[in-house]
Write a protein that holds these residues in place. Structure first.
Motif, mmCIF file in Angstrom:
data_model
loop_
_atom_site.group_PDB
_atom_site.id
_atom_site.type_symbol
_atom_site.label_atom_id
_atom_site.label_comp_id
_atom_site.label_asym_id
_atom_site.label_seq_id
_atom_site.Cartn_x
_atom_site.Cartn_y
_atom_site.Cartn_z
ATOM 1 N N ALA A 31 -7.122 -3.418 -3.612
ATOM 2 C CA ALA A 31 -6.369 -2.577 -2.675
ATOM 3 C C ALA A 31 -6.666 -3.002 -1.235
ATOM 4 O O ALA A 31 -5.765 -3.077 -0.391
ATOM 5 C CB ALA A 31 -6.726 -1.105 -2.879
ATOM 6 N N ALA B 205 0.820 -1.203 0.000
ATOM 7 C CA ALA B 205 0.000 0.000 0.000
ATOM 8 C C ALA B 205 0.855 1.255 0.000
ATOM 9 O O ALA B 205 0.592 2.215 -0.723
ATOM 10 C CB ALA B 205 -0.934 -0.017 1.210
ATOM 11 N N GLY C 59 -9.614 4.037 -4.877
ATOM 12 C CA GLY C 59 -9.822 2.620 -5.167
ATOM 13 C C GLY C 59 -10.629 2.414 -6.423
ATOM 14 O O GLY C 59 -10.172 1.864 -7.403
ATOM 15 N N GLU D 91 -4.773 3.389 2.667
ATOM 16 C CA GLU D 91 -4.214 3.933 1.430
ATOM 17 C C GLU D 91 -5.307 4.573 0.579
ATOM 18 O O GLU D 91 -5.109 5.634 -0.012
ATOM 19 C CB GLU D 91 -3.500 2.825 0.648
ATOM 20 C CG GLU D 91 -2.655 3.326 -0.526
ATOM 21 C CD GLU D 91 -3.475 3.764 -1.736
ATOM 22 O OE1 GLU D 91 -3.030 4.664 -2.466
ATOM 23 O OE2 GLU D 91 -4.590 3.205 -1.948
ATOM 24 N N ILE D 92 -6.472 3.937 0.542
ATOM 25 C CA ILE D 92 -7.575 4.496 -0.264
ATOM 26 C C ILE D 92 -7.956 5.877 0.288
ATOM 27 O O ILE D 92 -8.153 6.827 -0.467
ATOM 28 C CB ILE D 92 -8.769 3.516 -0.283
ATOM 29 C CG1 ILE D 92 -8.419 2.307 -1.150
ATOM 30 C CG2 ILE D 92 -10.021 4.208 -0.792
ATOM 31 C CD1 ILE D 92 -9.460 1.192 -1.110
ATOM 32 N N GLY E 215 -4.494 -1.325 3.095
ATOM 33 C CA GLY E 215 -5.085 -0.935 1.813
ATOM 34 C C GLY E 215 -6.186 0.112 1.945
ATOM 35 O O GLY E 215 -6.286 1.013 1.125
ATOM 36 N N ALA F 124 -6.447 3.254 -6.693
ATOM 37 C CA ALA F 124 -5.421 2.296 -6.300
ATOM 38 C C ALA F 124 -5.614 0.960 -6.994
ATOM 39 O O ALA F 124 -6.735 0.512 -7.208
ATOM 40 C CB ALA F 124 -5.475 2.096 -4.793
ATOM 41 N N ALA F 125 -4.495 0.347 -7.313
ATOM 42 C CA ALA F 125 -4.442 -1.050 -7.743
ATOM 43 C C ALA F 125 -4.893 -1.291 -9.175
ATOM 44 O O ALA F 125 -4.897 -2.435 -9.616
ATOM 45 C CB ALA F 125 -5.223 -1.965 -6.793
ATOM 46 N N GLU G 223 -0.682 6.248 -7.387
ATOM 47 C CA GLU G 223 -1.863 7.094 -7.380
ATOM 48 C C GLU G 223 -1.476 8.572 -7.338
ATOM 49 O O GLU G 223 -2.128 9.422 -7.954
ATOM 50 C CB GLU G 223 -2.752 6.715 -6.202
ATOM 51 C CG GLU G 223 -4.176 7.160 -6.327
ATOM 52 C CD GLU G 223 -4.827 6.876 -7.671
ATOM 53 O OE1 GLU G 223 -4.542 5.818 -8.272
ATOM 54 O OE2 GLU G 223 -5.603 7.728 -8.115
ATOM 55 N N LEU H 21 0.867 1.312 -4.099
ATOM 56 C CA LEU H 21 -0.415 1.838 -4.558
ATOM 57 C C LEU H 21 -0.427 3.356 -4.448
ATOM 58 O O LEU H 21 -0.874 4.058 -5.351
ATOM 59 C CB LEU H 21 -1.562 1.275 -3.710
ATOM 60 C CG LEU H 21 -1.689 -0.246 -3.585
ATOM 61 C CD1 LEU H 21 -2.945 -0.588 -2.775
ATOM 62 C CD2 LEU H 21 -1.736 -0.916 -4.948
#
Lengths: 757, 142
Positions: free
Chosen positions: A313, A37, A306, A322-323, A319, A269-270, A287, A283
């Protein structure tokens, strides 16, 4: 029954395996293979060199080695006039500034223009989840939060689209988005949602997600007002695989603006990981690149967080943080943010609710970039975090936190009228423009239907023909406005004209623009001015009341009304006669039952719905079965179960008493015990049955005989009884406590069971 | 409309200057009513944004510190002069691997400059062309 003595696994794991959560697949952290992440194996160190106003190296890559993404970011995102100052600020300090309410948003936005993707990522990565959430709320561009709905169905049925669009508008969604099961149905979907979205209110923006060229054409015909399908990726290979470049996307961005159509890009992400081109980067870093491209292209906003990559993600440690972090980057870069919370990232409702919370309580330009206003199976984008099924849960979350999620409850009665109006309007247009002839059966089946499984409407083939005709006959929004007017749908014609006129001034092309009460509000005239408590977006009293007004709310009058409804039946079943002050008994077999002040006078049923006459009869039968005798008295100085029981016990010849409240909570007490140290307590009135009260009577009589019976156990199935009953409990109990009188002595009550009870 | 550059205080234009915001054929917002639509006096061209409106939005965006957004509006203003097919044709050529040589893109920059008076768009395509060459994107994908 399975013999579990020799099991080799704790049975709880089997039960956990059955939970919806366990449908979610989780992935190990593996930075070399892109599963990280925040810390990719190949994430670069932040850095920037500028010579004579030209970027010569960025994040460890020399200009001659730039891939097309680096090149675009260096040319279009980085503002070299700010870069030196901004890049000199350490990431830790930038992170602190993000959560410092004394550092204005505008200052951070200015600095972001001089920060490289790696430095932006490094700064937000310093923040923990709650700091990210707070910073997001401070940094988002427009003050007033909003929301966006998906309106689709499994049959691409235009009548249902129109009805569902009208409902979405009534719920308060600022934007609605449709897409098709079958690509060629795009024109039909666009017309149907366009008509539905102008029923009831003007100004809901609408998009039809389809192939780029066609989407623009539909927009030019005036059916749609915005787009968000311009996807951006964080690695060169993924971008090329997506069949675009930053320049081709920048071209499209200008194309939408040139036609007066609002547009935001999409990234999340991802997506690179899904497409197989992650370059061993995290990620968040990828981004950050996506978002710098979008700002550089001059997109007013982004659909970010996401998005389709959210499930992947979320399979990685950190994850979801991270989003949230990438959403923060989006608003730090001054982009309108439609903050994901669309593609459902988990089968667990708890994970779904936890993920959306910061955006719900802290606000977002569009909290969901696609809240499924329809049922899950009707969502042609795939199920959203929230769907038609869970919509009321979102409304309640708004109420719980007094947080504006952009939605407002709709009334039972008006919903059907609204659906009929939308269906009638579209049916008229379809007939009037010779596109199709919906029957009464089709219309009625759709009006009442919750989803397309319940409708008898157009077949997919019919829809394809409608769509082809709209396209072939070059029907435009002006034809639709005139047709609506011909059919007597004048307010709808007005609303649609209002919407297409927006494109002439282009006001809604500015950052974070939506329409509220007939006015464009955006980051220009409604900027987020949060600088601490009392600033930024606050609920007005009117809005607070709207959020509170959900369905089926209980109040004191409602409790009394419901009780009054059961009074006549009780009057036919039992007669209470007051016989004067209660005296202490001498009969060693008697059990005194102390009833509360409202028992049989204001309240007539227990929380389990049992008539109080039947409860008393069960108690009496139980007592008598074990050779005891019941004596009843009304306790008037208290309504508390323990004191009801103790007061009864102290007047009982056997020293054993039962206290019972009108809501059914009961206790067995003994005269020389402390108030809260009873013999048996029946605290779960909602699940207490007549058999339980009978057994309670038996046990009381056995205590009176000096025995020690096995306590009666009222089993629960784990119901959240507090959630189900406590509002009613509190209201009922307040009715009883209001009836108590200090120092009032107990009164003897004689009862006479009437009829066949 | 004001002679000075517009600022955020002039937003929204449709409310601040309703009679000076016009569509492509010069009709003002005030002329675009249900009555004129029903009378057949309004065409889709009247609902198209003008280069002027986009340039005004660019001024507002710039005054709010959004230079990149302003530049997009300025490119869009140039694009209002281009027919839809032309826009989509150039978009297609800008996608990866659609042309084998930089010359095709450079031809387009000429057309943008001279046929459409679109120097900003020309600059964008020029920049794309040189990056595509460096990154080997002039190889067909299908």
């Amino acid at each position: 029954m399975i013999n579990s003595y020799d099991a080799n696994r704790w049975k709880r794991f089997d039960e956990w395996d059955e939970r919806p959560l366990r449908h979610d697949q989780f992935a190990a952290e593996d930075p070399e293979n892109g599963f990280s992440a925040f810390n990719g194996a190949a994430d670069p160190s932040p850095g920037l060199k500028v010579e004579n106003g030209e970027v010569t190296s960025m994040d460890g890559v020399a200009a001659r080695d730039f891939d097309m993404i680096d090149a675009f970011i260096a040319a279009h995102h980085l503002d070299v006039d700010v870069a030196e100052e901004a890049m000199a600020i350490p990431a830790e300090q930038l992170a602190r500034m993000l959560v410092d309410m004394n550092v204005p948003r505008a200052e951070l936005v200015r600095l972001a223009r001089g920060l490289t993707p790696a430095r932006l990522a490094e700064a937000v990565a310093q923040l923990n989840a709650i700091e990210i959430a707070f910073a997001y709320s401070k940094m988002r561009a427009r003050r007033t939060p909003g929301n966006q709905a998906h309106v689709t169905n499994a049959k691409d049925d235009p009548l249902q689209l129109a009805a569902d669009a009208a409902v979405a508008v009534a719920l308060g969604f600022d934007e609605i988005e449709t897409t098709m099961r079958v690509a060629r149905n795009s024109w039909s979907n666009a017309l149907a949602c366009c008509v539905g979205s102008v029923v009831g209110r003007a100004g809901t923006l609408f998009q039809c997600s389809s192939e780029e060229a066609e989407e623009l054409e539909i927009g030019m015909a005036g059916f749609t007002s915005y787009a968000e399908t311009v996807s951006v990726y964080g690695t060169e290979s993924a971008f090329i695989d997506g069949d675009d470049t930053p320049w081709s996307k920048a071209w499209l961005t200008a194309a939408y603006a040139s036609r007066g159509i609002k547009m935001r890009c999409t990234s999340g992400a991802a997506s690179e990981l899904l497409m197989g081109y992650h370059e061993a980067k995290s990620l968040l870093y990828l981004e950050a690149r996506c978002l710098c491209i979008q700002r550089g292209m001059g997109s007013q906003g982004t659909q970010n967080g996401g998005i389709d990559g959210a499930p992947l993600a979320s399979s990685i440690p950190g994850g979801v943080r991270e989003i949230w972090a990438e959403n923060l980057l989006a608003v730090w870069l001054d982009l309108e943010c439609a903050s994901g919370n669309d593609a459902r990232h988990s089968e667990s409702e708890m994970r779904v609710a936890a993920k959306v919370l910061p955006f719900l309580i802290g606000g977002s330009d569009l909290i969901c970039s696609g809240f499924g206003s329809i049922l899950k199976y009707d969502n042609s984008f795939n199920p959203s975090s929230f769907n038609g099924e869970e919509l009321e849960e979102f409304l309640v979350l708004q109420r719980d936190f007094e947080a504006d999620g952009g939605l407002t409850s709709i009334e039972d009665a008006s919903a059907l009228d609204l659906r009929r109006r939308a269906i009638d309007a579209l049916s008229h247009v379809l007939k009037d423009l010779n596109l199709a002839a919906p029957t009464e059966i089709m219309k009625r089946s759709v009006a009442a239907a919750s989803g397309s499984n319940d409708t008898k409407s157009f077949t997919p083939r019919d829809v394809a023909m409608i769509s082809d005709k709209i396209n072939r006959q070059r029907i435009t929004v002006l034809d639709v406005i005139r047709s609506l007017h011909r059919g007597g749908f004048v307010p709808e014609a007005q609303n649609l004209l209002f919407l297409v006129k927006l494109r002439v001034s282009g006001d809604y092309l500015q950052t974070s623009a939506i329409i509220r009460d007939g006015h464009v509000i955006s980051a220009i005239n409604d900027p987020n001015d949060y600088t601490g408590p009392g600033t930024g977006y606050r609920l007005t009293e009117t809005r607070r009341k709207e959020l509170a007004a959900i369905r089926n709310v209980l109040d004191r009058e409602e409790v009394l009304r419901r009780e009054a409804a059961s009074e006549p039946a009780e009057a036919r079943a039992i007669e209470y006669s007051t016989m004067g002050p209660a005296k202490r008994g001498t009969d060693p077999h008697e059990v005194v039952v102390g009833i509360s002040p409202g028992f049989g006078t204001k309240i007539f049923r227990t929380l389990a719905g049992l008539p109080l006459s039947k409860v008393l009869k069960a108690l009496r039968d139980g007592i008598e079965k074990e050779g005891g005798r019941m004596r009843l008295m009304r306790i008037r100085h208290t309504a508390d179960t323990s004191f009801l029981g103790l007061s009864a016990a102290r007047l009982s010849g056997s020293g054993i008493g039962i206290g019972i409240q009108s809501k059914g909570t009961a206790v067995i007490h003994q005269k020389n015990r402390l108030p809260h140290n009873n013999l048996e307590l029946f605290s779960n009135a909602p699940v207490t049955s007549l058999d339980h009260y009978h057994a309670l009577g038996e046990n009381a009589a056995r205590y009176a005989r000096g025995e020690l019976p096995a306590p009666v156990v009222v089993l629960t199935q784990g119901e959240a009884l507090g959630a189900r009953f406590h509002a009613r409990v509190a209201l009922t109990y307040a009715i009883e406590t209001r009836m108590t009188e200090n120092n009032a002595s107990p009164e003897m009550v004689e009862i006479n069971f009437l009829g066949d009870t | 409309m004001a002679d000075r550059p517009l600022t955020r205080n002039d937003f929204p234009l449709a409310e601040k200057f309703p009679n000076r915001v016009t569509g492509h054929r010069g009709k003002s917002l005030g002329d675009l009513t249900l009555e004129t639509v029903l009378a057949g006096d309004v065409e889709m061209e009247d609902l198209r944004i003008t280069p002027n409106a986009l340039l005004q939005q660019a001024e507002i965006a710039r005054s709010a510190g959004r230079a990149a957004l302003a530049q997009n509006f300025e490119r869009a203003a140039e694009m209002t002069r281009m027919p839809q097919e032309e826009i989509m044709k150039i978009y297609e050529l800008l996608r990866p691997g659609r042309t084998r040589s930089i010359e095709n893109l450079l031809d387009i920059t000429q057309r943008l400059r001279f046929d459409f008076e679109a120097p900003l768009l020309a600059q964008l395509v020029e920049e794309a062309a040189s990056t595509y060459e460096k990154r080997g994107l002039f190889t067909t994908r299908y």
